[in-house]
Every structure is written in C-alpha cells, then in structure tokens.
Write an enzyme that holds these catalytic residues in place. Structure first.
Site, short mmCIF file in Angstrom:
data_model
loop_
_atom_site.label_atom_id
_atom_site.label_comp_id
_atom_site.label_asym_id
_atom_site.label_seq_id
_atom_site.Cartn_x
_atom_site.Cartn_y
_atom_site.Cartn_z
N LYS A 52 0.84 -1.20 0.00
CA LYS A 52 0.00 0.00 0.00
C LYS A 52 0.87 1.25 0.00
CE LYS A 52 -3.81 -2.50 1.99
NZ LYS A 52 -4.48 -3.04 3.17
N GLN A 96 -4.99 -1.85 9.34
CA GLN A 96 -4.79 -3.18 8.75
C GLN A 96 -5.35 -4.25 9.70
OE1 GLN A 96 -3.38 -3.76 5.61
NE2 GLN A 96 -4.10 -5.84 5.99
N ASP A 119 -11.73 2.24 3.61
CA ASP A 119 -12.00 0.81 3.48
C ASP A 119 -13.50 0.52 3.40
OD1 ASP A 119 -9.92 -0.94 3.16
OD2 ASP A 119 -9.44 -1.10 5.29
#
Ligand code: NDP
Length: 285
Positions: A52, A96, A119
């Site tokens: 990322k 994460q 997200d």
C-alpha cells in the site's frame, strides 16, 4: 474459450488516472493523504502494508505510516485514530486487519471518521451502501464492479450468484450488484445445492477461500465468472475458488488468479483516498 478479464491491465489504467487526479489536487494545495495503521508483526499484514505504501508513492499520495507494537493498548490506538480524524493532511485512514486479540476490532473501525473510512467498513458506510447512496465502498467488491464495467458486462436484469457472505466481500458485492439492477442470490456454507444456484447464474462471483471448490461443469455456458478467492496450494502456487481451466471452457469471460481481482483492491483504496481529497477540496471552495 472465455475472454480473460485482465485485472492487472485494468488496475494499471486506473492508477494512471488516479495519479493524474492526485497531481491536480496537489497543485491546488491538497495532496491526497492516506494513513495506514499496522499493529503487531503479522507477516502477511506487513506485506500488504508495504504494498500500500509503494502504491501510494507511485500515485503521488502522501502516505503516513504508523507501525505499532503488538501490545499497544486499545486506548492508545483509539487516541491515534482520533488524531488522524482531525488531521487535515489525511483523507483516508486504514487500519490493517486482523488486530491483536486484546483489541476490539469493531470499536476501532467505528472510531474512524466515516468521512475518512476509505476501506468502507464503518457501519455508516455499510448503511449508505445498503440504502443505495454509497459514500466509501469497500475496495475488493468495488474493484469487482469496476472490472465488470470495464469488461462491458451490464448487470441489469441478470442473475448474479455470489458465493460467500463476508462483510468485506460477499455482502457488499451483493448490494452493489443489486444497485446495478441484478437479481442477486447470496450463497454461503449452509446453502443447499450450491451447484444448482451457480448453474443458473449469468454472473458468478466467488469469495469463499476454498481452492477450486466451484466446479467448471457448474458454470452456465456464456456466464461471466469473477473469482475473488486466493488460495495457496503447495509452496508457491496460487489458485482461486473456481476450477479455472474447466470454467474457462464454458464461461464467456473469467478472471484469473493471480492477476484478476487481486490488483484491483489496492487500486480502489487509492481511488477512494483521492475521491476523499476531492470532497475536501470541494468543501473548501
Ligand atoms: P471469509 O472466510 O470471511 O468468508 C468466506 C465465506 O465463504 C463465508 O460466508 C462462508 O459461509 C462461505 N463458505 C465457506 N465454505 C463454503 C461452502 N462450502 N459453500 C459455500 N460457501 C462457503 O472470507 P473473505 O470473504 O474474507 O475472503 C474470501 C476469499 O477472497 C479468500 O480466499 C480471500 O483470500 C479472498 N480475498 C481476496 C481479496 C483480494 O484482494 N483479491 C481481498 C479479500 C479477500 P458462512 O458465512 O456460512 O461461514
């Protein structure tokens, strides 16, 4: 033989557009910024986070990394998220997963501002998706929708069968297909006669996590097959949830694994971050 839906190529094209948008925003004084928070040393998570970071750098997105020890207290993580929520350089916040067991994942995800929830996991954004007014859409299912669109697959009136009902892939992709006017069936581990459901589908979206469990002979001739599954077989080989070679003989189009849905996920994360920065730029005008 089916056409191969090339996720790498679609992702590469989209990343060029995202980088151009990021550059234009930066020229206006708003460089898109993504905060990535990693707690602990899970090796797979560390690999995803580093991918990322690299993708952000290539797209001209400011990446703000926070690597915290595994014993970080929940309160400290919540305080960091609070700070990031109020940091005007940050347009997207990604924590994460999975988090260490002593941290309440739901509490952490709900602490992220829904306006920076790139997200799309915050219940606010889940609700927006369900009512058909999405703000941030979760990256993997969003990537699936972009691939279908780029491949010229219209969903209106089609029978879509989604296999897998997780909150990160199956459920959101089902709602996204509904939004595109498909008739959607959502299958899971208790579904009876999975082969019959799959055999009816004009579009099959597989998100199970079991190597080649969807047999090629189940696929209706001419159907489109999107395989989200990533399963390691032996030391090095990756396969999807669909028996690829046999399915490709019947399908009109199919995604490979690897090189299908995989490259789209991070691309949509970059996309969501830049869209968030665009919203900030608009609100400042
Ligand atoms: P989950 O484990 O959270 O969910 C799996 C789903 O599959 C569950 O809903 C489960 O049903 C269902 N399922 C399990 N066994 C069967 C069965 N025999 N028949 C029908 N349904 C079944 O997985 P995720 O959604 O997180 O991920 C799915 C796959 O996609 C994995 O391989 C993962 O690695 C991959 N993935 C790939 C990404 C990418 O970027 N390419 C991103 C995210 C995921 P039930 O709810 O009843 O238990």
């Amino acid at each position: 033989m089916a056409t191969i839906i090339d996720g790498k190529a679609i992702a590469a094209k989209l990343r060029i557009e995202i980088a151009a948008d990021a550059l234009a925003l930066t020229a206006q004084g708003i460089q898109p910024g993504l905060a990535v928070v990693l707690v602990g040393e899970d090796p797979a998570s560390a690999v995803y986070v580093s991918m990322k970071e690299k993708a952000c750098a290539a797209a001209g997105i400011f990446s703000d990394e926070h690597k915290l020890p595994a014993d970080t207290a929940e309160a400290a993580l919540l305080a960091l998220i609070h700070r990031l929520n109020n940091d005007s350089r940050i347009h997207g916040i990604l924590v994460q997963l999975p988090l260490p067991g002593h941290i309440d994942t739901d509490k952490v995800l709900e602490a992220i501002s829904p306006l920076k929830d790139v997200d799309g996991f915050h219940p606010y954004n889940v609700g927006r998706l369900v009512v058909g007014k999405p703000l941030f859409q979760p990256c993997t299912p969003y990537g699936v929708m972009v691939m279908l669109k780029e491949s010229g697959v219209s969903l209106a009136g089609k029978e879509v069968v989604v296999v897998g009902r997780s909150n990160i892939v199956g459920k959101p992709v089902a709602f996204m297909c509904l939004q595109e006017h498909a008739t959607v069936t959502l299958c899971h581990s208790r579904t009876k006669d999975l082969a019959v459901h799959v055999g009816r589908a004009d579009v099959v979206i597989a998100a199970v996590g079991k190597a080649e469990m969807i047999k090629g002979e189940w696929i209706k001739p001419g159907a489109v097959v999107i395989d989200v599954g990533v399963n390691r077989v032996g030391e090095k080989k990756l396969v999807g949830d669909v028996e690829f070679a046999a399915a490709a003989e019947r399908a009109s189009a199919i995604t490979p694994v690897p090189g299908g849905v995989g490259p789209m996920t991070i691309t949509m994360l970059l996309y969501n971050t830049v869209e968030s920065a665009k919203r900030q730029a608009k609100s400042e005008k």
